[in-house]
Design a protein around this motif. Structure first.
Motif, mmCIF file in Angstrom:
data_model
loop_
_atom_site.group_PDB
_atom_site.id
_atom_site.type_symbol
_atom_site.label_atom_id
_atom_site.label_comp_id
_atom_site.label_asym_id
_atom_site.label_seq_id
_atom_site.Cartn_x
_atom_site.Cartn_y
_atom_site.Cartn_z
ATOM 1 N N GLN A 84 -6.421 -13.068 1.999
ATOM 2 C CA GLN A 84 -7.140 -11.849 1.595
ATOM 3 C C GLN A 84 -7.999 -11.375 2.768
ATOM 4 O OE1 GLN A 84 -9.007 -12.043 -2.280
ATOM 5 N NE2 GLN A 84 -10.674 -10.778 -1.511
ATOM 6 N N GLY A 85 -7.949 -10.083 3.031
ATOM 7 C CA GLY A 85 -8.769 -9.532 4.106
ATOM 8 C C GLY A 85 -8.092 -9.580 5.469
ATOM 9 N N ALA A 86 -6.870 -10.130 5.517
ATOM 10 C CA ALA A 86 -6.178 -10.254 6.807
ATOM 11 C C ALA A 86 -5.786 -8.886 7.364
ATOM 12 C CB ALA A 86 -4.941 -11.129 6.652
ATOM 13 N N GLY A 87 -5.601 -7.932 6.457
ATOM 14 C CA GLY A 87 -5.205 -6.597 6.899
ATOM 15 C C GLY A 87 -3.835 -6.186 6.386
ATOM 16 N N LYS A 88 -3.369 -6.815 5.319
ATOM 17 C CA LYS A 88 -2.027 -6.521 4.798
ATOM 18 C C LYS A 88 -1.901 -5.093 4.286
ATOM 19 C CE LYS A 88 -2.185 -9.875 1.816
ATOM 20 N NZ LYS A 88 -3.456 -10.412 2.308
ATOM 21 N N THR A 89 -2.846 -4.704 3.435
ATOM 22 C CA THR A 89 -2.747 -3.383 2.819
ATOM 23 C C THR A 89 -2.840 -2.292 3.885
ATOM 24 O OG1 THR A 89 -3.770 -4.321 0.851
ATOM 25 C CG2 THR A 89 -3.727 -1.922 1.007
ATOM 26 N N THR A 90 -3.771 -2.495 4.802
ATOM 27 C CA THR A 90 -3.918 -1.542 5.911
ATOM 28 C C THR A 90 -2.612 -1.483 6.700
ATOM 29 O OG1 THR A 90 -6.210 -2.268 6.033
ATOM 30 C CG2 THR A 90 -5.403 -0.951 7.874
ATOM 31 N N LEU A 91 -2.030 -2.639 6.935
ATOM 32 C CA LEU A 91 -0.778 -2.693 7.691
ATOM 33 C C LEU A 91 0.352 -1.987 6.949
ATOM 34 C CD1 LEU A 91 0.827 -3.918 10.148
ATOM 35 C CD2 LEU A 91 1.548 -5.662 8.515
ATOM 36 N N THR A 137 -5.125 0.342 -6.308
ATOM 37 C CA THR A 137 -5.750 1.620 -5.945
ATOM 38 C C THR A 137 -5.890 1.730 -4.428
ATOM 39 O OG1 THR A 137 -7.065 1.201 -7.903
ATOM 40 C CG2 THR A 137 -7.657 3.126 -6.591
ATOM 41 N N GLN A 138 -6.259 0.620 -3.817
ATOM 42 C CA GLN A 138 -6.430 0.634 -2.358
ATOM 43 C C GLN A 138 -5.107 0.968 -1.661
ATOM 44 O OE1 GLN A 138 -7.716 -3.108 -0.649
ATOM 45 N NE2 GLN A 138 -7.564 -2.247 1.409
ATOM 46 N N LEU A 139 -4.022 0.394 -2.169
ATOM 47 C CA LEU A 139 -2.713 0.686 -1.560
ATOM 48 C C LEU A 139 -2.353 2.154 -1.787
ATOM 49 C CD1 LEU A 139 -0.353 -0.672 0.002
ATOM 50 C CD2 LEU A 139 0.852 -0.778 -2.176
ATOM 51 N N LEU A 197 -7.136 -6.861 16.464
ATOM 52 C CA LEU A 197 -7.249 -7.186 17.888
ATOM 53 C C LEU A 197 -8.306 -6.329 18.576
ATOM 54 C CD1 LEU A 197 -3.674 -7.947 19.224
ATOM 55 C CD2 LEU A 197 -5.516 -9.497 18.679
ATOM 56 N N ASP A 198 -8.811 -5.339 17.854
ATOM 57 C CA ASP A 198 -9.896 -4.523 18.405
ATOM 58 C C ASP A 198 -11.244 -5.224 18.227
ATOM 59 O OD1 ASP A 198 -9.205 -4.093 15.613
ATOM 60 O OD2 ASP A 198 -10.878 -2.691 15.559
ATOM 61 N N GLY A 199 -11.285 -6.276 17.432
ATOM 62 C CA GLY A 199 -12.556 -6.953 17.173
ATOM 63 C C GLY A 199 -13.080 -7.619 18.432
ATOM 64 N N THR A 243 -4.780 -2.696 15.666
ATOM 65 C CA THR A 243 -5.938 -2.607 16.565
ATOM 66 C C THR A 243 -7.033 -1.698 16.035
ATOM 67 O OG1 THR A 243 -4.793 -0.856 17.746
ATOM 68 C CG2 THR A 243 -4.561 -3.081 18.626
ATOM 69 N N GLY A 244 -7.122 -1.567 14.720
ATOM 70 C CA GLY A 244 -8.182 -0.727 14.174
ATOM 71 C C GLY A 244 -7.890 -0.368 12.741
ATOM 72 N N GLU A 245 -8.791 0.412 12.147
ATOM 73 C CA GLU A 245 -8.619 0.741 10.732
ATOM 74 C C GLU A 245 -7.761 1.982 10.506
ATOM 75 O OE1 GLU A 245 -12.070 -0.506 8.131
ATOM 76 O OE2 GLU A 245 -13.095 -0.074 10.025
ATOM 77 N N GLY A 246 -7.570 2.770 11.566
ATOM 78 C CA GLY A 246 -6.809 4.017 11.425
ATOM 79 C C GLY A 246 -5.312 3.768 11.362
HETATM 80 P P1 GDP Z 1 -5.737 -7.391 2.844
HETATM 81 O O1 GDP Z 1 -6.687 -8.047 1.879
HETATM 82 O O2 GDP Z 1 -4.957 -8.407 3.640
HETATM 83 O O3 GDP Z 1 -4.850 -6.369 2.217
HETATM 84 O O4 GDP Z 1 -6.649 -6.664 3.953
HETATM 85 P P2 GDP Z 1 -7.042 -5.120 4.060
HETATM 86 O O5 GDP Z 1 -5.890 -4.336 4.566
HETATM 87 O O6 GDP Z 1 -7.699 -4.698 2.801
HETATM 88 O O7 GDP Z 1 -8.109 -5.192 5.250
HETATM 89 C C1 GDP Z 1 -9.355 -5.843 5.109
HETATM 90 C C2 GDP Z 1 -10.377 -5.089 5.935
HETATM 91 O O8 GDP Z 1 -10.040 -5.162 7.315
HETATM 92 C C3 GDP Z 1 -10.464 -3.615 5.589
HETATM 93 O O9 GDP Z 1 -11.809 -3.237 5.641
HETATM 94 C C4 GDP Z 1 -9.672 -2.940 6.705
HETATM 95 O O10 GDP Z 1 -10.117 -1.637 6.958
HETATM 96 C C5 GDP Z 1 -9.948 -3.850 7.862
HETATM 97 N N1 GDP Z 1 -8.860 -3.872 8.850
HETATM 98 C C6 GDP Z 1 -7.532 -4.043 8.640
HETATM 99 N N2 GDP Z 1 -6.865 -4.045 9.810
HETATM 100 C C7 GDP Z 1 -7.779 -3.876 10.787
HETATM 101 C C8 GDP Z 1 -7.720 -3.814 12.226
HETATM 102 O O11 GDP Z 1 -6.673 -3.927 12.873
HETATM 103 N N3 GDP Z 1 -8.913 -3.649 12.874
HETATM 104 C C9 GDP Z 1 -10.101 -3.551 12.217
HETATM 105 N N4 GDP Z 1 -11.205 -3.390 12.929
HETATM 106 N N5 GDP Z 1 -10.205 -3.603 10.875
HETATM 107 C C10 GDP Z 1 -9.057 -3.777 10.179
#
Ligand code: GDP
Length: 313
Positions: free
Chosen positions: A112-119, A148-150, A267-269, A292-295
């Motif tokens: 959780q929080g790894a960035g799956k949904t964003t990806l 909802t987030q997706l 990787l932007d962290g 590399t970011g949230e966008g």
């Molecule tokens: P999930 O729980 O694996 O689905 O993770 P989310 O996609 O919800 O991402 C968790 C948090 O990390 C969210 O606040 C995203 O905006 C943020 N996030 C995801 N990918 C990146 C990234 O590449 N860079 C940064 N800075 N934030 C990210």
């Protein structure tokens, strides 16, 4: 790259002492190797990876032929670059594996929080941009807001979302309203493939549930989804900032779902991202993408050689 800026500085520092040398002695090389070793360990690269990496660099640097084109320092940098490329995936770019008969099924797994949904949004956006017709599928039914987030991500990327308990079809697009996010994720995954076939979506991206830590129930659910839909790719998404835990987490997911590729996220962290550098080497699985970011556009295809050069830049 922010996650590696400190590693980059340290490696540059390690090479600096070699610059003035006309010929390198064994002790020059050993001094540099020691600094490289410390830099990698401080960046959280795993000990096993550091050991084999430095052993290879040392052996090659000691055996390096005198070169007309490169001075000794440049030669060591070249060797380090090549070996870094190797640990990032044997230097081979591994493109996404598409199905011969659509839809291609891509399943995302990770904590959780790894960035799956964003990806999922980024992948959808990127695929759409290259002429595909992707569909996002909400199979994270654990977290109350995950569906909802997706959907928010899908709307932003202008990619439709298949969600459990299909409700109202919106007038403007094919987006399916989630209603209550309850139900069986395996069933949703299976239905999404049928839906994609009917509606001619050619890539299905399945977002799955993640827990804060690795747990067997989560792994079983991911495995059940995988077995139900037989994905072309199971992508393990790993937060580059989680430090040394990255290696154990990757091993657990590798055993649990036998993923086919890795996505490095965040990787932007600005925390050290070295642990993520160990993941390909430890699991033997290729890194396909970097986030590399949230966008939506903060996403790139991963090239081991380019990443190595960026780290050494
Ligand atoms: P999930 O729980 O694996 O689905 O993770 P989310 O996609 O919800 O991402 C968790 C948090 O990390 C969210 O606040 C995203 O905006 C943020 N996030 C995801 N990918 C990146 C990234 O590449 N860079 C940064 N800075 N934030 C990210």
């Amino acid at each position: 790259m922010a996650a590696f800026s400190s590693l980059t500085d340290r490696l540059t520092g390690a090479f600096k002492n070699l610059r003035s040398k006309g010929k390198l002695t064994e002790s020059d090389i050993d001094g540099t190797i020691r600094e490289i070793r410390r830099a990698l360990l401080d960046a959280d690269v795993s000990l096993d990876v550091v050991r084999s990496f430095t052993a290879r660099v040392r052996e090659r640097a000691l055996g390096a032929e005198v070169s007309e084109a490169l001075n000794p320092a440049q030669q060591v940098v070249k060797i380090v670059n090549e070996e870094l490329t190797n640990i990032l995936g044997a230097g081979v770019d591994r493109p996404l594996n598409f199905a011969k008969n659509p839809p291609t099924v891509i399943m995302l797994a990770g904590l959780q929080g790894a960035g799956k949904t964003t990806l999922a949004g980024k992948l959808g956006y990127w695929l759409k941009d290259s002429g595909h017709t992707p569909l996002l599928v909400a199979c994270d039914l654990q977290r109350p807001n995950a569906v909802t987030q997706l959907q928010v991500v899908g709307e932003r990327a202008d990619v439709p979302v298949f969600a459990p308990e299909p409700g109202v079809q919106t007038a403007s697009s094919d987006v399916v309203s989630p209603g209550q996010a309850t139900g069986d994720p395996v069933k949703v995954a299976r239905e999404s493939i049928e839906y994609a076939k009917r509606k001619l979506y050619d890539v299905v991206i399945i977002d799955t549930a993640g827990r804060l830590g690795v747990d067997e129930e989560l792994m079983k659910q991911a495995r059940d989804i995988r077995d139900a839909v037989n994905p072309n790719e199971v992508l393990f998404v790993i937060d580059a900032m989680i430090g040394q835990d990255a290696v154990n987490t990757a091993k657990a997911f590798d055993e649990g779902v036998d993923f086919t590729g890795v996505v490095l996220s965040k990787l932007d962290g600005d925390t050290r991202g070295g642990a993520a550098l160990s993941v390909a080497s430890v699991t033997g699985k290729p890194i396909l993408f970097a986030s590399t970011g949230e966008g939506l556009k903060d996403f790139e295809v991963f090239h081991p050689d380019r990443m190595a050069s960026r780290i050494l830049d």
